[in-house]
Design a protein around this motif. Sequence first.
Motif, PDB file in Angstrom:
ATOM      1  N   ALA A  19       0.826  -1.212   0.000  1.00  0.00           N
ATOM      2  CA  ALA A  19       0.000   0.000   0.000  1.00  0.00           C
ATOM      3  C   ALA A  19       0.857   1.258   0.000  1.00  0.00           C
ATOM      4  O   ALA A  19       0.615   2.198  -0.774  1.00  0.00           O
ATOM      5  N   LEU A  20       1.879   1.293   0.847  1.00  0.00           N
ATOM      6  CA  LEU A  20       2.740   2.472   0.933  1.00  0.00           C
ATOM      7  C   LEU A  20       3.535   2.664  -0.355  1.00  0.00           C
ATOM      8  O   LEU A  20       3.714   3.789  -0.828  1.00  0.00           O
ATOM      9  N   ALA A  21       4.018   1.562  -0.944  1.00  0.00           N
ATOM     10  CA  ALA A  21       4.772   1.656  -2.198  1.00  0.00           C
ATOM     11  C   ALA A  21       3.864   2.161  -3.325  1.00  0.00           C
ATOM     12  O   ALA A  21       4.261   3.019  -4.126  1.00  0.00           O
ATOM     13  N   ALA A  22       2.641   1.648  -3.386  1.00  0.00           N
ATOM     14  CA  ALA A  22       1.698   2.078  -4.422  1.00  0.00           C
ATOM     15  C   ALA A  22       1.324   3.544  -4.253  1.00  0.00           C
ATOM     16  O   ALA A  22       1.247   4.294  -5.234  1.00  0.00           O
ATOM     17  N   PHE A  23       1.103   3.967  -3.011  1.00  0.00           N
ATOM     18  CA  PHE A  23       0.767   5.371  -2.734  1.00  0.00           C
ATOM     19  C   PHE A  23       1.889   6.288  -3.206  1.00  0.00           C
ATOM     20  O   PHE A  23       1.642   7.327  -3.840  1.00  0.00           O
ATOM     21  N   LYS A  24       3.132   5.904  -2.932  1.00  0.00           N
ATOM     22  CA  LYS A  24       4.291   6.714  -3.334  1.00  0.00           C
ATOM     23  C   LYS A  24       4.382   6.809  -4.856  1.00  0.00           C
ATOM     24  O   LYS A  24       4.618   7.885  -5.416  1.00  0.00           O
ATOM     25  N   GLU A  25       4.197   5.691  -5.545  1.00  0.00           N
ATOM     26  CA  GLU A  25       4.277   5.676  -7.009  1.00  0.00           C
ATOM     27  C   GLU A  25       3.173   6.516  -7.638  1.00  0.00           C
ATOM     28  O   GLU A  25       3.409   7.275  -8.584  1.00  0.00           O
ATOM     29  N   ILE A  26       1.961   6.394  -7.109  1.00  0.00           N
ATOM     30  CA  ILE A  26       0.831   7.115  -7.686  1.00  0.00           C
ATOM     31  C   ILE A  26       0.972   8.619  -7.482  1.00  0.00           C
ATOM     32  O   ILE A  26       0.788   9.404  -8.421  1.00  0.00           O
ATOM     33  N   THR A  27       1.297   9.043  -6.260  1.00  0.00           N
ATOM     34  CA  THR A  27       1.421  10.484  -6.006  1.00  0.00           C
ATOM     35  C   THR A  27       2.569  11.087  -6.802  1.00  0.00           C
ATOM     36  O   THR A  27       2.484  12.236  -7.256  1.00  0.00           O
ATOM     37  N   ALA A  28       3.633  10.310  -7.015  1.00  0.00           N
ATOM     38  CA  ALA A  28       4.752  10.801  -7.833  1.00  0.00           C
ATOM     39  C   ALA A  28       4.338  10.964  -9.289  1.00  0.00           C
ATOM     40  O   ALA A  28       4.852  11.842  -9.995  1.00  0.00           O
ATOM     41  N   GLY A  29       3.393  10.140  -9.737  1.00  0.00           N
ATOM     42  CA  GLY A  29       2.958  10.192 -11.130  1.00  0.00           C
ATOM     43  C   GLY A  29       1.831  11.156 -11.411  1.00  0.00           C
ATOM     44  O   GLY A  29       1.395  11.295 -12.554  1.00  0.00           O
ATOM     45  N   MET A  30       1.356  11.862 -10.383  1.00  0.00           N
ATOM     46  CA  MET A  30       0.231  12.784 -10.573  1.00  0.00           C
ATOM     47  C   MET A  30       0.633  14.053 -11.328  1.00  0.00           C
ATOM     48  O   MET A  30      -0.225  14.780 -11.849  1.00  0.00           O
ATOM     49  N   ASN A  31       1.937  14.351 -11.363  1.00  0.00           N
ATOM     50  CA  ASN A  31       2.455  15.457 -12.180  1.00  0.00           C
ATOM     51  C   ASN A  31       1.743  16.791 -11.957  1.00  0.00           C
ATOM     52  O   ASN A  31       1.285  17.450 -12.898  1.00  0.00           O
ATOM     53  N   GLY A  32       1.639  17.177 -10.697  1.00  0.00           N
ATOM     54  CA  GLY A  32       1.074  18.494 -10.399  1.00  0.00           C
ATOM     55  C   GLY A  32      -0.424  18.536 -10.280  1.00  0.00           C
ATOM     56  O   GLY A  32      -1.004  19.604 -10.054  1.00  0.00           O
ATOM     57  N   TYR A  33      -1.107  17.392 -10.432  1.00  0.00           N
ATOM     58  CA  TYR A  33      -2.563  17.362 -10.329  1.00  0.00           C
ATOM     59  C   TYR A  33      -3.020  16.987  -8.925  1.00  0.00           C
ATOM     60  O   TYR A  33      -4.034  16.322  -8.750  1.00  0.00           O
ATOM     61  N   GLY A  34      -2.282  17.426  -7.924  1.00  0.00           N
ATOM     62  CA  GLY A  34      -2.638  17.140  -6.546  1.00  0.00           C
ATOM     63  C   GLY A  34      -2.051  15.819  -6.081  1.00  0.00           C
ATOM     64  O   GLY A  34      -1.283  15.167  -6.788  1.00  0.00           O
ATOM     65  N   ASN A  35      -2.438  15.432  -4.863  1.00  0.00           N
ATOM     66  CA  ASN A  35      -1.942  14.168  -4.327  1.00  0.00           C
ATOM     67  C   ASN A  35      -3.075  13.350  -3.716  1.00  0.00           C
ATOM     68  O   ASN A  35      -2.863  12.591  -2.778  1.00  0.00           O
ATOM     69  N   SER A  36      -4.274  13.514  -4.245  1.00  0.00           N
ATOM     70  CA  SER A  36      -5.422  12.764  -3.747  1.00  0.00           C
ATOM     71  C   SER A  36      -5.426  11.351  -4.324  1.00  0.00           C
ATOM     72  O   SER A  36      -5.303  11.167  -5.540  1.00  0.00           O
ATOM     73  N   VAL A  37      -5.553  10.382  -3.447  1.00  0.00           N
ATOM     74  CA  VAL A  37      -5.577   8.978  -3.850  1.00  0.00           C
ATOM     75  C   VAL A  37      -6.854   8.339  -3.328  1.00  0.00           C
ATOM     76  O   VAL A  37      -7.235   8.533  -2.177  1.00  0.00           O
ATOM     77  N   LEU A  38      -7.503   7.575  -4.191  1.00  0.00           N
ATOM     78  CA  LEU A  38      -8.738   6.894  -3.832  1.00  0.00           C
ATOM     79  C   LEU A  38      -8.407   5.492  -3.330  1.00  0.00           C
ATOM     80  O   LEU A  38      -7.754   4.712  -4.032  1.00  0.00           O
ATOM     81  N   VAL A  39      -8.836   5.204  -2.107  1.00  0.00           N
ATOM     82  CA  VAL A  39      -8.698   3.864  -1.531  1.00  0.00           C
ATOM     83  C   VAL A  39     -10.034   3.166  -1.734  1.00  0.00           C
ATOM     84  O   VAL A  39     -11.055   3.588  -1.188  1.00  0.00           O
ATOM     85  N   GLN A  40     -10.025   2.105  -2.533  1.00  0.00           N
ATOM     86  CA  GLN A  40     -11.275   1.489  -2.977  1.00  0.00           C
ATOM     87  C   GLN A  40     -11.273  -0.008  -2.672  1.00  0.00           C
ATOM     88  O   GLN A  40     -10.261  -0.679  -2.828  1.00  0.00           O
ATOM     89  N   GLU A  41     -12.416  -0.500  -2.225  1.00  0.00           N
ATOM     90  CA  GLU A  41     -12.520  -1.936  -2.005  1.00  0.00           C
ATOM     91  C   GLU A  41     -12.271  -2.680  -3.316  1.00  0.00           C
ATOM     92  O   GLU A  41     -12.579  -2.188  -4.392  1.00  0.00           O
ATOM     93  N   MET A  42     -11.700  -3.869  -3.222  1.00  0.00           N
ATOM     94  CA  MET A  42     -11.432  -4.691  -4.398  1.00  0.00           C
ATOM     95  C   MET A  42     -12.685  -5.500  -4.720  1.00  0.00           C
ATOM     96  O   MET A  42     -13.094  -6.372  -3.946  1.00  0.00           O
ATOM     97  N   VAL A  43     -13.321  -5.183  -5.839  1.00  0.00           N
ATOM     98  CA  VAL A  43     -14.529  -5.884  -6.263  1.00  0.00           C
ATOM     99  C   VAL A  43     -14.150  -6.919  -7.311  1.00  0.00           C
ATOM    100  O   VAL A  43     -13.512  -6.593  -8.315  1.00  0.00           O
ATOM    101  N   ARG A  44     -14.542  -8.161  -7.070  1.00  0.00           N
ATOM    102  CA  ARG A  44     -14.180  -9.241  -7.988  1.00  0.00           C
ATOM    103  C   ARG A  44     -15.396  -9.693  -8.771  1.00  0.00           C
ATOM    104  O   ARG A  44     -16.501  -9.785  -8.242  1.00  0.00           O
ATOM    105  N   GLY A  45     -15.169  -9.983 -10.041  1.00  0.00           N
ATOM    106  CA  GLY A  45     -16.227 -10.493 -10.903  1.00  0.00           C
ATOM    107  C   GLY A  45     -15.672 -10.714 -12.296  1.00  0.00           C
ATOM    108  O   GLY A  45     -14.833  -9.946 -12.760  1.00  0.00           O
ATOM    109  N   LYS A  46     -16.109 -11.769 -12.958  1.00  0.00           N
ATOM    110  CA  LYS A  46     -15.573 -12.113 -14.279  1.00  0.00           C
ATOM    111  C   LYS A  46     -16.291 -11.404 -15.412  1.00  0.00           C
ATOM    112  O   LYS A  46     -15.824 -11.400 -16.543  1.00  0.00           O
ATOM    113  N   ARG A  47     -17.446 -10.809 -15.112  1.00  0.00           N
ATOM    114  CA  ARG A  47     -18.214 -10.130 -16.163  1.00  0.00           C
ATOM    115  C   ARG A  47     -18.145  -8.623 -15.974  1.00  0.00           C
ATOM    116  O   ARG A  47     -18.465  -8.114 -14.901  1.00  0.00           O
TER     117      ARG A  47
END
Length: 240
Positions: free
Chosen positions: A96-124
Amino acid sequence: MPLKRIILLHEEKKMKIIDEAVKSGRTALSEFESKKLLARYGIPVTREILVESRESLMEAIEETGYPVVLKGCSPEIAHKTEKDLIRVDIRNKDEALAAFKEITAGMNGYGNSVLVQEMVRGKRELMAGLIRDPQFGPCVMFGLGGIFTEVLNDVSFRTAPLEESDALEMMREIRGHKILGTVRGMETVDTAMLAGILIAIGKIGIENENIAEIDINPLIITGNRPVAVDALIVLGTFRK
């Protein structure tokens, strides 16, 4: 509080998200805002929390539980996959911490808001949405979603408002309609619930003239119930 007043307050909250975005000159709602609006029209969406720090990230995951999905979240970023701002199936604190760091670094000036979302599984995976046609007004879309959206272009359309019979016809019209039935041990999709989503999308388009497009993709079938996993609402005539 009288029921009529409760309903009016609810309607005011629905409109406030769009009004504030329009007043600030924005061309789209963020995913978080888009889903808040959808939920207020009764459309099922993922459980999610918006965070801006490592501390709030871990607090959010405490609430949602693992596994989670993390996404960069900004109204300026319409297509997160192309910008590598999504990490799925995160199962522990280090991930989680590694992903947060990568995402915020890739936002390129568009803020640092990250959405924490439940993992929904389904094949369709399906898609639903709306476009505002200059001649016909708000038109509801339905079809196969995920990677199949652009590859197969298997969609149907109806002008809003929709009745349940219209929504059910849309489901039968797509070439891949059998995916809604019992397939390889999967349950038959709750088509009444799916029809309700399409009807609600049409209602959103009719009641909110500042909405140019709605894109719910994917709409994942988990068990037999559809859930909006990603969503974008575009304002005005903006095209990304």
